[in-house]
Design an enzyme around this catalytic site. Structure first.
Site, PDB file in Angstrom:
ATOM      1  CG  ASP A  34       8.451  -3.135  -8.748  1.00 43.63           C
ATOM      2  OD1 ASP A  34       9.217  -2.308  -9.281  1.00 43.63           O
ATOM      3  OD2 ASP A  34       7.306  -2.843  -8.368  1.00 43.63           O
TER       4      ASP A  34
ATOM      5  CD  GLU B 281       4.541  14.791  -4.800  1.00 46.62           C
ATOM      6  OE1 GLU B 281       5.045  14.218  -3.803  1.00 46.62           O
ATOM      7  OE2 GLU B 281       4.413  16.028  -4.885  1.00 46.62           O
TER       8      GLU B 281
ATOM      9  CG  HIS C  41       3.308   3.317  -2.576  1.00 50.37           C
ATOM     10  ND1 HIS C  41       2.734   3.610  -1.366  1.00 50.37           N
ATOM     11  CD2 HIS C  41       4.490   3.992  -2.605  1.00 50.37           C
ATOM     12  CE1 HIS C  41       3.530   4.416  -0.681  1.00 50.37           C
ATOM     13  NE2 HIS C  41       4.589   4.688  -1.420  1.00 50.37           N
TER      14      HIS C  41
END
Length: 247
Positions: free
Chosen positions: A7, A52, A57
């Site tokens: 990921d 955004e 994160h």
């Protein structure tokens, strides 16, 4: 069989617009067991994240400025994924960013570094058509706790996806899990050999009663009515001859 769950987190949505990878994580699965080997890197992107993306994160420019740039650690990724099947949720997104980063580091495309790329999102969509198949939805569906996932993080998401992937594919390997190790080849001797050693007489035989068959037909009737035509199950039914043998 060696598999890698991968990921990334990024500064935005498009590498063509100069967006970069800011976090990368790989979790190893060996013979359907999560091992303690993983690769986890924070990366200095030399730019700010879009608002955004930062909200997703939470990795600030200040925090990332103290970490290495991708070319400095690219070989770690190359070595970790070499010859493995890499499993990524929504693989197209991550692979386009990895290819852009590898190109900057004068390295081959990601597809040339690993044996295979499997998109777990595509697999989930085939298994659960019309359902939500993001990571949170899959965790809920398979009873995997993600209560600690307040922000997206590459390592945490890889660990969760590893659990989801094993749950999604468990039925494919249930027979193999029962088979003893081959004396010569060990646990990795291959699916064909493992199936050959499996004693099918140990499998339970469950007879379907009339009530269950009636409920099944009623369910198919409902599908036919909703679709306005025979459902796929009935379209694929094989007619049975009068002697009871399929023609």
């Amino acid at each position: 069989m060696r598999q890698i769950i991968l990921d990334t987190e990024t500064t935005g949505l498009e590498p063509e617009q100069g967006h970069r990878v800011v976090e990368l994580a790989c979790v190893e699965i060996l013979n359907r067991r999560v091992t303690d080997r993983h690769l986890h890197l924070y990366l200095n992107p030399d730019r700010d994240s879009d608002p955004e993306a930062l909200q997703v994160h939470g990795l600030t420019t200040e925090f990332l400025s103290g970490h290495p740039r991708f070319p400095e650690v690219a070989q770690q990724l190359v070595d970790f994924v070499r010859d493995a099947e890499v499993i990524i949720h929504n693989a197209a997104f991550d692979v386009k960013f990895l290819n852009a980063e590898l190109r900057r580091a004068s390295l081959p495309p990601f597809t040339e570094l690993c044996a295979k790329i499997t998109d777990s999102l595509m697999v989930a969509r085939e298994m659960f058509p019309g359902k939500r198949n993001n990571l949170d939805a899959l965790c809920e569906r398979f009873g995997i706790s993600n209560a600690h996932r307040t922000l997206h993080g590459a390592l945490l998401d890889s660990e969760l996806l590893g659990e989801v992937w094993l749950a999604m594919t468990r039925g494919q390997d249930s027979l193999l899990d029962e088979a003893p190790d081959d004396a010569a080849g060990g646990a990795g001797a291959g699916a064909a050999g493992a199936l050959g050693r499996f004693d099918v007489s140990r499998l339970p035989v469950i007879q379907v009663d009339a009530q269950a068959l009636q409920a099944h037909e009623a369910y198919l009737d409902g599908l036919d009515k909703a679709a306005g035509k025979p459902c796929l199950w009935r379209q694929l039914e094989i007619p049975v001859e009068a002697d009871g043998v399929a023609g």
